[in-house]
Design an enzyme around this catalytic site. Structure first.
Site, PDB file in Angstrom:
ATOM      1  N   SER A   1      -9.697 -10.769   5.609  1.00  0.00           N
ATOM      2  CA  SER A   1     -10.104  -9.657   4.751  1.00  0.00           C
ATOM      3  C   SER A   1     -10.166 -10.156   3.624  1.00  0.00           C
ATOM      4  O   SER A   1     -11.302 -10.639   3.265  1.00  0.00           O
ATOM      5  CB  SER A   1      -8.662  -8.692   5.065  1.00  0.00           C
ATOM      6  OG  SER A   1      -9.210  -7.220   4.682  1.00  0.00           O
TER       7      SER A   1
ATOM      8  N   HIS B   1      -7.308  -4.553  12.877  1.00  0.00           N
ATOM      9  CA  HIS B   1      -7.344  -5.366  11.732  1.00  0.00           C
ATOM     10  C   HIS B   1      -6.857  -6.533  11.583  1.00  0.00           C
ATOM     11  O   HIS B   1      -7.195  -7.651  11.206  1.00  0.00           O
ATOM     12  CB  HIS B   1      -7.341  -4.479  10.518  1.00  0.00           C
ATOM     13  CG  HIS B   1      -8.083  -5.213   9.316  1.00  0.00           C
ATOM     14  ND1 HIS B   1      -9.265  -5.634   9.021  1.00  0.00           N
ATOM     15  CD2 HIS B   1      -7.189  -5.582   7.874  1.00  0.00           C
ATOM     16  CE1 HIS B   1      -9.389  -6.090   7.879  1.00  0.00           C
ATOM     17  NE2 HIS B   1      -8.204  -6.114   7.091  1.00  0.00           N
TER      18      HIS B   1
END
Length: 256
Positions: A96, A230
């Site tokens: 990320s 995620h």
């Protein structure tokens, strides 16, 4: 020399020191995350690959230090703190926000020394050419917390405790503010192999957005998809360890 070693000790956590390992993996945490996120991967890779997990200022034992709200400045400081890799190959892995930082550090090292990492793994992050600021998450703390909760991850449960939430919120505000202001370096493609990692149900980085990382290196590119959202890395650490081990073996192989 002692000062350099102290600086490295501030920035990098080696949970399972393995100076004789055949390769090194530098890991960059996500927004709001810390070096501890990479403990499990370090354990899986020992003793063949030594993990150096980056610890950003303003969290855990560095909580008294001023947070860095500019990803370019943070990349500069990390690049300056990294010691020379020595004879063994060094790989980068970022998740990320950490993927953007790994990329920016790699770009800086390639510019200055002509040699970036032996391979770059970017996880759960759109390519620089597909960059989105995510500024909408900063409307207020409620919006920010709602977004972080929706992503899950190991720290999401801390947000339900008022005392812990007050400790975590400043870090989240700083990191997401840095992401909102971040404009990627796009003019200097890398030459190392790049591997994009994506979760099948990740709403933060669609497969085509991760696949676009191919345009940011003149080297090879591969896309690997894993089940999960995620934070798919958490559920697939063993598979990721196998992938890193294979890349490390390739990096060590003599070139024809």
């Amino acid at each position: 020399m002692i000062r350099d070693e102290e600086e490295q000790g501030v920035w990098f956590r080696r949970f399972h020191p393995s100076p004789d390992a055949g390769a090194e993996l530098v890991c960059f945490p996500h927004a709001g995350g810390s070096a501890a996120y990479w403990f499990g991967l370090s354990q899986l890779l020992t003793p063949h690959v030594e993990v150096a997990a980056v610890q950003y200022p303003g969290r855990q034992e560095r909580y008294r230090e001023e947070r860095v709200g500019d990803l370019h400045l943070l990349a500069e400081r990390i690049a300056a703190a990294l010691p020379p890799p020595g004879a063994r190959p060094r790989l980068f892995l970022g998740h990320s926000m950490g993927a953007s930082l790994a990329y920016e550090v790699a770009v800086r090292l390639a510019r200055r020394t002509g040699a970036g990492p032996a391979a770059l793994l970017v996880s759960g992050r759109p390519a620089p050419s597909r960059h989105r600021t995510g500024a909408d998450r900063l409307r207020d703390d409620r919006a920010l917390l709602a977004k972080v909760r929706s992503l899950g991850g190991t720290g999401a449960g801390m947000l339900d405790d008022p005392d812990l939430r007050e400790l975590v919120l400043p870090v989240l505000r700083s990191d997401y503010g840095a992401l909102a202001a971040y404009r990627p370096t796009v003019a200097s493609p890398l030459s190392c192999p790049v591997v994009g990692l994506t979760g099948e149900d990740d709403t933060e980085a669609a497969p085509e957005e991760v696949a676009a990382w191919a345009a940011h290196t003149s080297g090879s590119f591969a896309l690997r998809s894993f089940p999960g959202g995620h934070f798919f890395l958490t559920e697939n650490m063993a598979e990721v360890a196998d992938l890193v081990t294979g890349l490390a073996v390739t990096a060590r192989a003599p070139r024809a």
